[in-house]
Scaffold this active site. Structure first.
Site, PDB file in Angstrom:
ATOM      1  N   TYR A  36     -39.120  -2.455  -0.442  1.00 28.22           N
ATOM      2  CA  TYR A  36     -37.857  -2.655   0.360  1.00 28.22           C
ATOM      3  C   TYR A  36     -37.739  -4.387   0.248  1.00 28.22           C
ATOM      4  O   TYR A  36     -38.489  -5.167   0.224  1.00 28.22           O
ATOM      5  CB  TYR A  36     -38.181  -2.395   1.884  1.00 28.22           C
ATOM      6  CG  TYR A  36     -37.142  -2.962   3.019  1.00 28.22           C
ATOM      7  CD1 TYR A  36     -36.036  -2.020   2.898  1.00 28.22           C
ATOM      8  CD2 TYR A  36     -37.281  -3.853   4.003  1.00 28.22           C
ATOM      9  CE1 TYR A  36     -35.086  -2.388   3.949  1.00 28.22           C
ATOM     10  CE2 TYR A  36     -36.256  -4.025   4.683  1.00 28.22           C
ATOM     11  CZ  TYR A  36     -35.186  -3.264   4.852  1.00 28.22           C
ATOM     12  OH  TYR A  36     -34.282  -3.573   5.624  1.00 28.22           O
TER      13      TYR A  36
ATOM     14  N   ASP B 120     -40.821 -10.500  -4.277  1.00 26.28           N
ATOM     15  CA  ASP B 120     -40.212 -10.551  -3.023  1.00 26.28           C
ATOM     16  C   ASP B 120     -41.398 -10.642  -2.145  1.00 26.28           C
ATOM     17  O   ASP B 120     -42.254 -10.091  -1.906  1.00 26.28           O
ATOM     18  CB  ASP B 120     -39.474  -9.359  -2.604  1.00 26.28           C
ATOM     19  CG  ASP B 120     -39.321  -9.185  -1.173  1.00 26.28           C
ATOM     20  OD1 ASP B 120     -39.442 -10.056  -0.455  1.00 26.28           O
ATOM     21  OD2 ASP B 120     -38.412  -8.130  -0.773  1.00 26.28           O
TER      22      ASP B 120
ATOM     23  N   LYS C 209     -40.119 -13.648   7.268  1.00 34.32           N
ATOM     24  CA  LYS C 209     -41.365 -13.546   8.092  1.00 34.32           C
ATOM     25  C   LYS C 209     -42.112 -14.787   8.589  1.00 34.32           C
ATOM     26  O   LYS C 209     -41.638 -15.334   9.061  1.00 34.32           O
ATOM     27  CB  LYS C 209     -42.071 -12.484   7.763  1.00 34.32           C
ATOM     28  CG  LYS C 209     -41.016 -11.049   7.258  1.00 34.32           C
ATOM     29  CD  LYS C 209     -41.904  -9.895   7.100  1.00 34.32           C
ATOM     30  CE  LYS C 209     -40.772  -8.521   7.491  1.00 34.32           C
ATOM     31  NZ  LYS C 209     -40.618  -8.037   6.296  1.00 34.32           N
TER      32      LYS C 209
HETATM   33  C1  LIG Z   1     -38.947  -7.479   5.942  1.00 31.15           C
HETATM   34  C2  LIG Z   1     -38.733  -7.404   4.511  1.00 31.15           C
HETATM   35  C3  LIG Z   1     -37.625  -7.749   3.840  1.00 31.15           C
HETATM   36  C4  LIG Z   1     -36.313  -8.026   4.879  1.00 31.15           C
HETATM   37  O1  LIG Z   1     -36.390  -9.106   5.817  1.00 31.15           O
HETATM   38  P1  LIG Z   1     -35.335  -9.207   7.018  1.00 31.15           P
HETATM   39  O2  LIG Z   1     -35.714 -10.708   7.529  1.00 31.15           O
HETATM   40  O3  LIG Z   1     -35.738  -7.887   8.063  1.00 31.15           O
HETATM   41  O4  LIG Z   1     -34.000  -9.050   6.593  1.00 31.15           O
HETATM   42  C5  LIG Z   1     -37.255  -7.860   2.437  1.00 31.15           C
HETATM   43  N1  LIG Z   1     -38.322  -7.772   1.711  1.00 31.15           N
HETATM   44  C6  LIG Z   1     -39.795  -7.227   2.291  1.00 31.15           C
HETATM   45  C7  LIG Z   1     -40.907  -7.344   1.417  1.00 31.15           C
HETATM   46  C8  LIG Z   1     -39.778  -7.156   3.441  1.00 31.15           C
HETATM   47  O5  LIG Z   1     -40.999  -6.816   4.018  1.00 31.15           O
END
Ligand SMILES: *Cc1c(COP(=O)(O)O)cnc(C)c1O
Length: 429
Positions: free
Chosen positions: A144, A239, A267
């Site tokens: 994701y 990511d 985060k």
């Molecule tokens: C949570 C998450 C996102 C998205 O971040 P948001 O602040 O919810 O837009 C992207 N990549 C990873 C790996 C994530 O865990």
């Protein structure tokens, strides 16, 4: 436990907010029942609207690595708020947090702040395309990277939970530029590169997958991707929205010893306020406006309150590096405790863990990619989730989510959690 007031609030919320929530993973669609409304939180605990106290393993989906309402973070925000909440001009604190982040993370020279992980990943891909002059990207099934169009192709947790792996509203044109590989499978990447010669701008992945449960990269996988990228003039994007400032001060790059070309954050970097960021070496970051041609902007990017929270959080982690060992030890303790109980209760399971990320899968076979993650017994997971909740333990309401361990969890909390697992799985499970 009684959840009466939460249920009432949910009923009311559904009248005015789609599905009653502002982010789908908060609804309990995958496990059934009404979501719990939280009133306040402190340290390792959530307190809900019915007065229940819950041990928290979601921690706002990652940011609260030091526990809720952590004093230095809260105080930094309060002090900053008194001086005005947004100016739309440069402020000194933006340089301070940039400098600190760059000193903690290997292999980056400059960093740009945005407002979410979604924005960070979306911008990183645009930058990679602008820098390489190529259009296509490779992502992995079950990873994701936020909800921007290019990524909503087999996107893990939230999207999977809702049974719409490819969201309506994403155009065919956009979908065509996103190529899908299998996690922990270098061959699937090699094939895509071979059949799209000189068209691939970047490979983006979670260096430790956390949105199909926790799936660590197998030996040689990240190294292999690094090599393929170097050989084919493709940028490697890690990511690290979930892993950054969690797996180590320098994130997965530091822990696993593989360098990415662009790194994204979210985060933890916001300390609980809305922050994302992307970073790379000078050569790449200089492609970004106003220095370069790739456009990216934000009215509230680098917002003083968000930067104050983020700076306080990173300062804590930087100055007290033993925190990373400490949360890893807590997580191992939890893993061993849960394993013992599930073995004793003769339950088929797989636990994946790396650092302070952990997930319990109700399947015997190794969970190494999206396909194997999907083999878990979801009926068992539902029972497990509600059983844990009734015993005062709040885990994510989907089997495709990682548990996030915070430094605020005490040994007593971990023991209570292990005991709850025993109670829930002892019989009729
Ligand atoms: C949570 C998450 C996102 C998205 O971040 P948001 O602040 O919810 O837009 C992207 N990549 C990873 C790996 C994530 O865990």
């Amino acid at each position: 436990m009684i959840y009466e007031r939460s249920s009432q609030l949910f009923k009311e919320a559904k009248k005015y907010i789609p599905g009653g929530v502002n982010s789908p993973v908060r609804a309990f669609n995958a496990v059934g029942g009404d979501p719990i409304f939280i009133k306040e939180a402190k340290g390792a605990y959530l307190y809900d609207e019915d007065g229940n106290k819950l041990i928290d393993y979601i921690n706002s989906w990652g940011p609260m690595i030091l526990g809720h309402a952590h004093e230095p973070v809260i105080n930094a925000v309060i002090e900053k708020t008194k001086k005005g909440t947004s100016f739309g001009t440069p402020t000194e604190i933006e340089t301070e947090i940039a400098k600190l982040a760059i000193s903690m993370v290997p292999n980056i020279d400059k960093i740009r702040m945005v407002n979410s992980g979604t924005e960070a990943c979306m911008s990183a891909v645009r930058l990679a395309r602008g820098f390489t002059g190529k259009d296509k990207i490779i992502k992995f099934a079950g990873c994701y990277h936020g909800h921007s169009d290019s990524f909503l192709i087999q996107a893990g947790s939230g999207a999977v939970t809702f049974g719409t792996p490819n969201s309506p509203g994403v155009t065919k044109g956009t979908a065509q530029d996103t190529l899908l590989a299998q996690y922990n499978n270098l061959l699937s990447v090699e094939e895509l590169i071979a059949s799209n010669k000189n068209e691939i701008a970047c490979i983006i992945l979670e260096p430790v997958a956390g949105n199909m449960g926790c799936i660590p990269p197998q030996e040689g996988f990240l190294e292999g991707l690094r090599k393929l990228c170097d050989e084919n003039e493709i940028l490697l994007i890690f990511d690290e929205v979930m892993t950054g400032f969690r797996l180590a001060a320098g994130g997965a790059q530091e822990l696993l010893g593989v360098n990415a070309d662009i790194v994204t954050f979210g985060k933890v970097i916001g300390g609980g306020l809305p922050v994302g960021a992307f970073a790379a070496r000078n050569e790449i970051m200089d492609y970004l406006a106003p220095n370069g041609p790739v456009y990216q902007a934000g009215t509230l990017s680098g917002n003083p309150l968000a930067m104050a929270a983020g700076l306080a959080m990173l300062t804590e982690l930087n100055e007290k590096r033993e925190i990373f060992n400490s949360i890893n030890t807590k997580t191992t303790y939890l893993r061993d405790g849960i394993s013992n109980v599930l073995n004793r209760n003769k339950i088929d399971y797989t636990i994946n863990q790396i650092g302070s990320m952990i997930s319990v899968h109700f399947a015997k076979e190794p969970v190494i990619d999206f396909e194997s993650a999907a083999l878990g017994n979801n009926d068992r997971f539902k029972k497990f989730f509600h059983g844990m909740l009734d015993n005062g333990v709040y885990i994510a309401p989907s089997s495709f989510e990682t548990w996030f361990i915070s430094e605020a969890l005490s040994t007593a909390d971990l023991d209570a959690t292990i005991q709850a697992v025993d109670k829930v799985t002892y019989k009729n499970f």
